[in-house]
Scaffold this motif. Structure first.
Motif, PDB file in Angstrom:
ATOM      1  N   ALA A 332     -31.673  32.043  61.205  1.00 25.81           N
ATOM      2  CA  ALA A 332     -33.002  31.686  62.201  1.00 25.81           C
ATOM      3  C   ALA A 332     -34.429  31.199  61.935  1.00 25.81           C
ATOM      4  N   LEU A 333     -34.925  31.777  61.523  1.00 23.89           N
ATOM      5  CA  LEU A 333     -36.588  31.796  60.781  1.00 23.89           C
ATOM      6  C   LEU A 333     -36.422  30.196  60.046  1.00 23.89           C
ATOM      7  N   ILE A 334     -35.602  29.701  59.037  1.00 30.16           N
ATOM      8  CA  ILE A 334     -35.340  28.696  58.041  1.00 30.16           C
ATOM      9  C   ILE A 334     -34.898  27.813  59.210  1.00 30.16           C
ATOM     10  N   GLN A 335     -33.817  27.918  59.744  1.00 25.73           N
ATOM     11  CA  GLN A 335     -33.211  26.699  60.104  1.00 25.73           C
ATOM     12  C   GLN A 335     -33.653  25.856  62.302  1.00 25.73           C
ATOM     13  N   VAL A 336     -34.104  27.456  62.381  1.00 25.94           N
ATOM     14  CA  VAL A 336     -35.385  26.994  63.299  1.00 25.94           C
ATOM     15  C   VAL A 336     -36.812  26.078  62.843  1.00 25.94           C
ATOM     16  N   SER A 337     -37.077  26.700  62.729  1.00 26.31           N
ATOM     17  CA  SER A 337     -38.543  25.110  61.719  1.00 26.31           C
ATOM     18  C   SER A 337     -37.970  24.852  60.956  1.00 26.31           C
ATOM     19  N   ALA A 338     -36.959  24.451  60.933  1.00 28.49           N
ATOM     20  CA  ALA A 338     -36.893  22.861  60.343  1.00 28.49           C
ATOM     21  C   ALA A 338     -35.841  21.713  61.411  1.00 28.49           C
ATOM     22  N   GLY A 339     -35.251  22.674  61.610  1.00 28.65           N
ATOM     23  CA  GLY A 339     -34.933  21.517  63.565  1.00 28.65           C
ATOM     24  C   GLY A 339     -35.869  21.540  63.692  1.00 28.65           C
ATOM     25  N   VAL A 340     -37.234  22.110  64.213  1.00 30.44           N
ATOM     26  CA  VAL A 340     -38.303  21.782  65.329  1.00 30.44           C
ATOM     27  C   VAL A 340     -38.892  20.034  64.039  1.00 30.44           C
ATOM     28  N   LEU A 341     -39.383  20.139  62.597  1.00 31.39           N
ATOM     29  CA  LEU A 341     -39.620  18.943  61.953  1.00 31.39           C
ATOM     30  C   LEU A 341     -38.557  18.268  62.119  1.00 31.39           C
ATOM     31  N   ILE A 342     -36.731  18.054  61.992  1.00 35.84           N
ATOM     32  CA  ILE A 342     -36.014  17.423  62.289  1.00 35.84           C
ATOM     33  C   ILE A 342     -35.761  16.447  63.849  1.00 35.84           C
ATOM     34  N   PHE A 343     -36.212  17.008  64.864  1.00 38.81           N
ATOM     35  CA  PHE A 343     -36.193  16.547  65.891  1.00 38.81           C
ATOM     36  C   PHE A 343     -37.335  15.713  66.276  1.00 38.81           C
ATOM     37  N   LEU A 344     -38.685  15.973  65.251  1.00 39.59           N
ATOM     38  CA  LEU A 344     -40.436  15.461  66.155  1.00 39.59           C
ATOM     39  C   LEU A 344     -40.449  14.755  64.916  1.00 39.59           C
ATOM     40  N   PHE A 345     -39.318  14.375  63.807  1.00 35.33           N
ATOM     41  CA  PHE A 345     -39.923  12.951  62.833  1.00 35.33           C
ATOM     42  C   PHE A 345     -38.222  12.938  62.272  1.00 35.33           C
ATOM     43  N   PRO A 346     -37.743  12.326  62.771  1.00 35.14           N
ATOM     44  CA  PRO A 346     -36.044  11.824  62.367  1.00 35.14           C
ATOM     45  C   PRO A 346     -36.105  10.517  61.413  1.00 35.14           C
ATOM     46  N   GLN A 347     -36.773   9.874  61.695  1.00 35.64           N
ATOM     47  CA  GLN A 347     -36.501   8.149  61.186  1.00 35.64           C
ATOM     48  C   GLN A 347     -36.901   8.294  59.621  1.00 35.64           C
ATOM     49  N   PRO A 348     -37.938   9.577  59.329  1.00 30.32           N
ATOM     50  CA  PRO A 348     -38.173   9.643  57.631  1.00 30.32           C
ATOM     51  C   PRO A 348     -36.575   9.588  57.028  1.00 30.32           C
ATOM     52  N   MET A 349     -36.267  10.834  57.265  1.00 26.35           N
ATOM     53  CA  MET A 349     -34.828  11.054  56.809  1.00 26.35           C
ATOM     54  C   MET A 349     -33.943  10.282  56.827  1.00 26.35           C
ATOM     55  N   ILE A 350     -33.938   8.945  58.337  1.00 26.39           N
ATOM     56  CA  ILE A 350     -32.448   8.211  58.350  1.00 26.39           C
ATOM     57  C   ILE A 350     -33.005   7.068  57.642  1.00 26.39           C
ATOM     58  N   ARG A 351     -34.525   7.179  56.897  1.00 27.00           N
ATOM     59  CA  ARG A 351     -34.546   5.975  55.944  1.00 27.00           C
ATOM     60  C   ARG A 351     -34.212   5.679  54.432  1.00 27.00           C
ATOM     61  N   LEU A 352     -33.448   7.319  54.672  1.00 23.33           N
ATOM     62  CA  LEU A 352     -32.957   7.438  52.499  1.00 23.33           C
ATOM     63  C   LEU A 352     -31.813   6.174  53.294  1.00 23.33           C
ATOM     64  N   PHE A 353     -30.552   6.035  54.046  1.00 28.64           N
ATOM     65  CA  PHE A 353     -29.911   5.917  54.080  1.00 28.64           C
ATOM     66  C   PHE A 353     -30.005   5.001  54.494  1.00 28.64           C
ATOM     67  N   THR A 354     -29.840   4.502  55.099  1.00 35.55           N
ATOM     68  CA  THR A 354     -30.533   2.129  55.582  1.00 35.55           C
ATOM     69  C   THR A 354     -31.387   2.032  55.693  1.00 35.55           C
ATOM     70  N   ASN A 355     -32.409   0.839  55.547  1.00 36.46           N
ATOM     71  CA  ASN A 355     -32.685   0.442  55.913  1.00 36.46           C
ATOM     72  C   ASN A 355     -32.604  -1.279  57.363  1.00 36.46           C
ATOM     73  N   GLN A 356     -31.424  -0.772  57.669  1.00 36.91           N
ATOM     74  CA  GLN A 356     -31.082  -1.877  59.105  1.00 36.91           C
ATOM     75  C   GLN A 356     -31.317  -1.044  60.504  1.00 36.91           C
ATOM     76  N   THR A 357     -32.371  -2.392  61.242  1.00 38.65           N
ATOM     77  CA  THR A 357     -32.801  -1.427  62.363  1.00 38.65           C
ATOM     78  C   THR A 357     -31.906  -0.893  63.140  1.00 38.65           C
ATOM     79  N   GLU A 358     -30.848  -1.653  63.150  1.00 41.35           N
ATOM     80  CA  GLU A 358     -30.006  -1.309  64.364  1.00 41.35           C
ATOM     81  C   GLU A 358     -29.606   0.009  64.074  1.00 41.35           C
ATOM     82  N   ILE A 359     -29.003   0.491  62.887  1.00 42.27           N
ATOM     83  CA  ILE A 359     -28.021   1.630  62.976  1.00 42.27           C
ATOM     84  C   ILE A 359     -29.324   2.982  63.128  1.00 42.27           C
ATOM     85  N   VAL A 360     -30.937   2.493  61.910  1.00 39.07           N
ATOM     86  CA  VAL A 360     -32.267   3.613  62.423  1.00 39.07           C
ATOM     87  C   VAL A 360     -32.269   3.759  63.639  1.00 39.07           C
TER      88      VAL A 360
END
Length: 470
Positions: A332-360
């Motif tokens: 819980a300690l580790i995953q909830v902390s990670a969840g906050v970052l994922i929720f607030l900053f999704p775009q940098p992670m998504i762009r690891l997989f694609t640069n296509q604006t619609e899919i992002v």
């Protein structure tokens, strides 16, 4: 006996010792899982930058590959649980025999899948109407992986045995070496670099197969030095009906759980494809990031299974409960902390997989939901660990089957096809299913009903010879 995740009847000193042991086992497992996820993620990232059709084709193929892993899951879960319980009481022959019988079971299934590879394109028709380019890529990827399925089979069962014996570092090392090779071969074989042909999707699949075989070699070398897994090798390697029965009795429900889950994912993908191929591409990115976020939980789940299994072999259920409590707190300690970052900053992670604006933009929906539901993922990881360690895999299978087919799929169907919520609707159904599963498993654990099966599992490994103890 009633149980709790808030307090246990174990002294504070022992509780701290359990936490240290969990971390010692979990950290290499977390690293291993991170590297394990990279196998699929590296393929997705390279193929995503090649074309969305290539990425979606590999994703569809992987949906079927999950279904075909049914016997591999049975063998690896059964071996892991029997080896951890046998290690707890020093029964070296049982641990070693479980490993080598599990290997034989896995290899038999892998050779059968090699034969099925000739029907790859026919299997993919289950998805209905699919873009022709996507279907061609999916067929190439599926056929290649099935032909090399023995690499996945061996990595799974060898890693399960090593973790069950308390060695979580070697699977991490083997997966790390395999991943480094996979990254190099992916880049070389997909894009035709360093003198390799430009094989695109076929290159991604072939790179994965070759890399896994290298990981197998690393694990085998470690097993030959492991006192619990190479005990009286000539005797242990012989097929043993009683050992196979133990592996199957524990592992088959886990395999059934995996099959019901994977079959459900096929239907889920078919529902989602009604929203269009772009939505499915966004979904695949969301799945990869969900897998990334679950890595700490998986590592902790492995550690809980190993440590709780060893205590269960000794029939020390108070310490099994202490492992469950500390495992949940850590996850819980580790995953909830990670969840906050994922929720607030999704775009940098998504762009690891694609640069296509619609899919992002589409992928932001599932990624943010992943961040919100981390507490349930943490709860399920700890509960899965303790239920597997004690052999309560049948309950997990029943819960998964009900949750997938009575909650996720009907809810996703209504939200996607009737209310036209697209990717959001599909993922709301998915997260409802995951939350329900984790809570139901918690109630089962708290009730203490799992004790009966736990004692049955421990009885299978409690015959210890003098040579085992020496």
């Amino acid at each position: 006996m009633k149980y709790s995740l808030l307090k246990v009847s174990v002294e504070e000193k022992e509780l701290k010792n359990i936490s240290r042991n969990l971390l010692k086992l979990a950290l290499p497992s977390m690293a291993e899982n991170s590297l394990q996820m990279l196998f699929g993620m590296v393929d997705t990232a390279f193929l995503g930058h090649l074309s969305w059709q290539a990425m979606s084709g590999a994703g569809l193929a992987n949906q079927l590959i999950f279904v075909f892993q049914v016997i591999i899951v049975a063998s690896s879960v059964g071996v892991n649980v029997i080896v951890s319980n046998a290690t707890g009481v020093g029964n070296r022959h049982k641990a070693s025999s479980s490993l080598w019988n599990g290997i034989q079971l896995c290899l038999f299934w892998a050779f059968f899948l090699m034969f099925l590879s000739i029907f790859s394109e026919r299997f993919l028709k289950i998805f209905g109407s699919v873009d022709e380019t996507v279907l061609r890529y999916a067929s190439q990827y599926l056929r290649t992986i099935l032909l090399g399925m023995s690499s996945l089979s061996l990595m799974a069962v060898l890693g399960a045995a090593l973790r069950g014996s308390g060695d979580t570092k070697t699977p991490m090392l083997a997966t790390g070496i395999a991943n480094l090779l996979n990254v190099f071969l992916d880049y070389a074989m997909i894009y035709g670099k360093f003198g390799f042909p430009r094989w695109e999707v076929f290159g991604a699949a072939l790179a994965t197969v070759i890399s896994r075989f290298v990981g197998v070699i690393v694990m085998l070398l470690a097993i030959l030095k492991n006192p619990y897994l190479n005990e009286d090798l000539k005797k242990a390697i012989k097929p043993e009906l009683a050992t196979l029965k133990d592996i199957v009795s524990v592992g088959l429900p886990a395999a059934g759980e995996n099959f019901m889950f994977s079959a459900g994912l096929l239907v889920f993908a078919s529902i989602l494809l009604r929203s269009g191929p772009m939505a499915y591409a966004g979904h695949r990115i969301g799945i990869n990031i969900e897998s990334l976020s679950f890595m700490p939980g998986w590592g902790i789940s492995v550690a809980v299974t190993t440590l709780a299994g060893q205590y269960n072999g000794r029939r020390d259920l108070d310490k099994v409960a202490a492992v469950a409590k500390q495992g949940f707190a850590l996850a819980a300690l580790i995953q909830v902390s990670a969840g906050v970052l994922i929720f607030l900053f999704p775009q940098p992670m998504i762009r690891l997989f694609t640069n296509q604006t619609e899919i992002v933009e589409l992928a932001k929906i599932p990624v943010r939901l992943v961040g919100l539901f981390q507490i349930f993922l943490a709860l399920e990881s700890s509960m899965n660990g303790v239920l597997r360690a004690t052999g309560n895999t049948t309950f997990s299978m029943i819960v998964l089957a009900f949750s997938m087919w009575a909650i996720r799929l009907p809810l996703a169907y209504v939200l996607v096809t009737k209310l036209k919520l697209g990717l959001l609707g599909a993922w709301l159904g998915m997260m409802s299913d995951m939350s329900f599963r984790s809570v139901l498993k918690l109630f089962f654990y708290l009730s203490g009903v799992w004790e009966k099966t736990a004692l049955k599992v421990s009885s299978r490994v409690r015959h210890v010879s003098e040579s085992d103890l020496s």
